[in-house]
Design a protein around this motif. Sequence first.
Motif, mmCIF file in Angstrom:
data_model
loop_
_atom_site.group_PDB
_atom_site.id
_atom_site.type_symbol
_atom_site.label_atom_id
_atom_site.label_comp_id
_atom_site.label_asym_id
_atom_site.label_seq_id
_atom_site.Cartn_x
_atom_site.Cartn_y
_atom_site.Cartn_z
ATOM 1 N N LEU A 170 0.828 -1.218 0.000
ATOM 2 C CA LEU A 170 0.000 0.000 0.000
ATOM 3 C C LEU A 170 0.854 1.257 0.000
ATOM 4 O O LEU A 170 0.405 2.316 -0.455
ATOM 5 C CB LEU A 170 -0.944 0.001 1.209
ATOM 6 C CG LEU A 170 -2.120 -0.981 1.124
ATOM 7 C CD1 LEU A 170 -2.912 -0.990 2.409
ATOM 8 C CD2 LEU A 170 -3.028 -0.630 -0.057
ATOM 9 N N ARG A 171 2.084 1.160 0.512
ATOM 10 C CA ARG A 171 2.968 2.339 0.435
ATOM 11 C C ARG A 171 3.267 2.688 -1.009
ATOM 12 O O ARG A 171 3.455 3.866 -1.349
ATOM 13 C CB ARG A 171 4.268 2.072 1.208
ATOM 14 C CG ARG A 171 4.130 2.349 2.698
ATOM 15 C CD ARG A 171 5.490 2.442 3.361
ATOM 16 N NE ARG A 171 6.132 1.141 3.476
ATOM 17 C CZ ARG A 171 5.948 0.300 4.486
ATOM 18 N NH1 ARG A 171 5.149 0.649 5.475
ATOM 19 N NH2 ARG A 171 6.561 -0.867 4.531
ATOM 20 N N THR A 172 3.323 1.671 -1.892
ATOM 21 C CA THR A 172 3.550 1.964 -3.319
ATOM 22 C C THR A 172 2.346 2.683 -3.922
ATOM 23 O O THR A 172 2.492 3.403 -4.910
ATOM 24 C CB THR A 172 3.828 0.669 -4.095
ATOM 25 O OG1 THR A 172 2.649 -0.167 -4.072
ATOM 26 C CG2 THR A 172 5.000 -0.090 -3.485
ATOM 27 N N TRP A 173 1.160 2.479 -3.350
ATOM 28 C CA TRP A 173 -0.029 3.200 -3.826
ATOM 29 C C TRP A 173 0.142 4.700 -3.562
ATOM 30 O O TRP A 173 -0.227 5.530 -4.391
ATOM 31 C CB TRP A 173 -1.287 2.680 -3.128
ATOM 32 C CG TRP A 173 -1.701 1.301 -3.555
ATOM 33 C CD1 TRP A 173 -0.868 0.257 -3.839
ATOM 34 C CD2 TRP A 173 -3.024 0.823 -3.762
ATOM 35 N NE1 TRP A 173 -1.585 -0.850 -4.188
ATOM 36 C CE2 TRP A 173 -2.922 -0.541 -4.152
ATOM 37 C CE3 TRP A 173 -4.285 1.386 -3.642
ATOM 38 C CZ2 TRP A 173 -4.039 -1.322 -4.432
ATOM 39 C CZ3 TRP A 173 -5.407 0.610 -3.915
ATOM 40 C CH2 TRP A 173 -5.280 -0.726 -4.309
ATOM 41 N N HIS A 174 0.682 5.007 -2.405
ATOM 42 C CA HIS A 174 0.892 6.426 -2.098
ATOM 43 C C HIS A 174 1.987 7.017 -2.992
ATOM 44 O O HIS A 174 1.952 8.211 -3.318
ATOM 45 C CB HIS A 174 1.249 6.586 -0.618
ATOM 46 C CG HIS A 174 0.090 6.319 0.297
ATOM 47 N ND1 HIS A 174 -0.886 7.256 0.566
ATOM 48 C CD2 HIS A 174 -0.273 5.195 0.977
ATOM 49 C CE1 HIS A 174 -1.795 6.724 1.381
ATOM 50 N NE2 HIS A 174 -1.443 5.477 1.651
ATOM 51 N N THR A 175 2.946 6.203 -3.383
ATOM 52 C CA THR A 175 3.956 6.669 -4.344
ATOM 53 C C THR A 175 3.295 6.991 -5.685
ATOM 54 O O THR A 175 3.596 8.012 -6.320
ATOM 55 C CB THR A 175 5.036 5.589 -4.544
ATOM 56 O OG1 THR A 175 5.617 5.277 -3.276
ATOM 57 C CG2 THR A 175 6.114 6.080 -5.491
ATOM 58 N N MET A 176 2.376 6.128 -6.110
ATOM 59 C CA MET A 176 1.651 6.392 -7.354
ATOM 60 C C MET A 176 0.812 7.664 -7.228
ATOM 61 O O MET A 176 0.724 8.467 -8.158
ATOM 62 C CB MET A 176 0.765 5.186 -7.695
ATOM 63 C CG MET A 176 -0.157 5.404 -8.898
ATOM 64 S SD MET A 176 0.717 5.955 -10.389
ATOM 65 C CE MET A 176 1.673 4.480 -10.790
ATOM 66 N N ALA A 177 0.205 7.869 -6.045
ATOM 67 C CA ALA A 177 -0.582 9.088 -5.841
ATOM 68 C C ALA A 177 0.308 10.327 -5.979
ATOM 69 O O ALA A 177 -0.098 11.337 -6.584
ATOM 70 C CB ALA A 177 -1.236 9.062 -4.454
ATOM 71 N N ALA A 178 1.523 10.254 -5.451
ATOM 72 C CA ALA A 178 2.436 11.389 -5.566
ATOM 73 C C ALA A 178 2.794 11.656 -7.029
ATOM 74 O O ALA A 178 2.950 12.820 -7.439
ATOM 75 C CB ALA A 178 3.700 11.114 -4.758
ATOM 76 N N ARG A 179 2.903 10.600 -7.829
ATOM 77 C CA ARG A 179 3.203 10.786 -9.251
ATOM 78 C C ARG A 179 2.047 11.505 -9.958
ATOM 79 O O ARG A 179 2.262 12.301 -10.870
ATOM 80 C CB ARG A 179 3.471 9.433 -9.914
ATOM 81 C CG ARG A 179 4.785 8.786 -9.457
ATOM 82 C CD ARG A 179 5.014 7.454 -10.176
ATOM 83 N NE ARG A 179 5.188 7.629 -11.611
ATOM 84 C CZ ARG A 179 6.312 7.988 -12.183
ATOM 85 N NH1 ARG A 179 7.384 8.236 -11.439
ATOM 86 N NH2 ARG A 179 6.397 8.108 -13.491
ATOM 87 N N MET A 180 0.828 11.220 -9.529
ATOM 88 C CA MET A 180 -0.326 11.903 -10.120
ATOM 89 C C MET A 180 -0.317 13.397 -9.761
ATOM 90 O O MET A 180 -0.682 14.242 -10.585
ATOM 91 C CB MET A 180 -1.627 11.263 -9.626
ATOM 92 C CG MET A 180 -1.834 9.813 -10.055
ATOM 93 S SD MET A 180 -1.897 9.611 -11.862
ATOM 94 C CE MET A 180 -0.259 8.912 -12.192
ATOM 95 N N VAL A 181 0.098 13.702 -8.542
ATOM 96 C CA VAL A 181 0.197 15.119 -8.156
ATOM 97 C C VAL A 181 1.240 15.821 -9.021
ATOM 98 O O VAL A 181 1.033 16.940 -9.502
ATOM 99 C CB VAL A 181 0.561 15.241 -6.659
ATOM 100 C CG1 VAL A 181 0.850 16.700 -6.295
ATOM 101 C CG2 VAL A 181 -0.575 14.708 -5.794
#
Length: 444
Positions: A170-181
Amino acid sequence: MQWSLEGVVALAPDDASAKAARGLTSAGKWPLLGANDAAAWGECQGSGSKPYQTQVDFNGPAFRCSCPSRKFPCKHGLALLMMRAQDESLFKATDAPAWVSEWLASRHEKAQKQEERQREKASAPPPDPQAVAKREAQRWQRMTAAGEELQRWLADQLARGLGALNDETLRTWHTMAARMVDAQAPGLAFHVREAAQCAGRGVSSPERLLHRLGVLQLMCDALQRREQLSPEQQADLQSALGWPQDKAEVLASGPRMNDRWTVLGIAVEERDDKLTERRVWLHGQQTGRRACLLDHAFGGRGFEQSWLVGTGVEGALAFFPGAAGVRALWADAPAVPGPAVWPVATPAEERLAIAQRVSACPWTGTHPRVLAKAIVMIQGPKVLALSADEAVPLHLGEHNRWQLMASTGGRPCQLMGEWDGEQLVPLTAWRGPAEGVLWQRGAE
């Protein structure tokens, strides 16, 4: 205007301010109290040698106080309005002192200047259309590329299986969210984080997780087909992606609707970085239209305009472009609120309105909903509202749960709240069409 104590408490920035204000509602602590049709004022003796000068402009209402508090409104402003709600006879003086009349005049002048600036902006030559189009095309290109990357990532997550999610993955999900930002698509980032929060939480977790991933897939598909969408659908997509729309442009060119708007409910949530979000839900008496005024305040500064649940205000709303047609801006100067005209709609009509909004815009997260003749009851760990042929789950904290139960006393009431498709977050309850607010959601 007849103020209610519950309505004044709802204006408090937090429970501590409301509690402190209640401790100042003794007339003995106010050497001066006065009011007229436009405002109320008073002097409250504090710890210093000079009393604090407190004033409330009923247009809004708006507050001002000479105390050093950074909260808005401060406890003195709240206490002044509480006393006005409890006993108007305490306000003997009717001629406003200079410090009150000067403030009211400055507010009037400021409102006039703001109207002038809006007129000037509306009549100003538009920016270079080619430059604007170039910037917009570049941003759409970045977001489309981000959508393609997200789509591949979604397929990868489903191929691996959602049953094996753990804290590390799930930490990688937050990494993906940061890429969207980084790709200027904060709306995609929000939905990725929201999906991550659903993982492994409760028996309905798989269903809720798949629903949120489905919404993300729908947004990615819409990005790929953007040019085939209608202008309204494109506006909804832009909003869902987190691309803010210019409020001045909405005020200048957005479709306007005049009506007498009843304040149905107010939801206030703390966001990241001391950001407070407020959603004010309105109902038009003549048009039957529902609207949401979305505001944000930073660092506890308070909101520019105050709203009182259970009151009605005459004026115009300017609606943002989009197929759902809910979000709007108040387009007129603040006005003195009057009595509410509560909506009357059958359960079927309420459900139909929600279905039409979802059909028009699948990314609308919350909907205003009124449950008619609802009986609130506790069933095990759940709180339910029995209305017509439906048992609607309610989302309430411990304090609000018992406050609502005590206020309704097991009798039917009209219950308004925010519906997310699974549960209702109650905001306001009232008994009959001519009655005041019975209960209003407080801080959790």
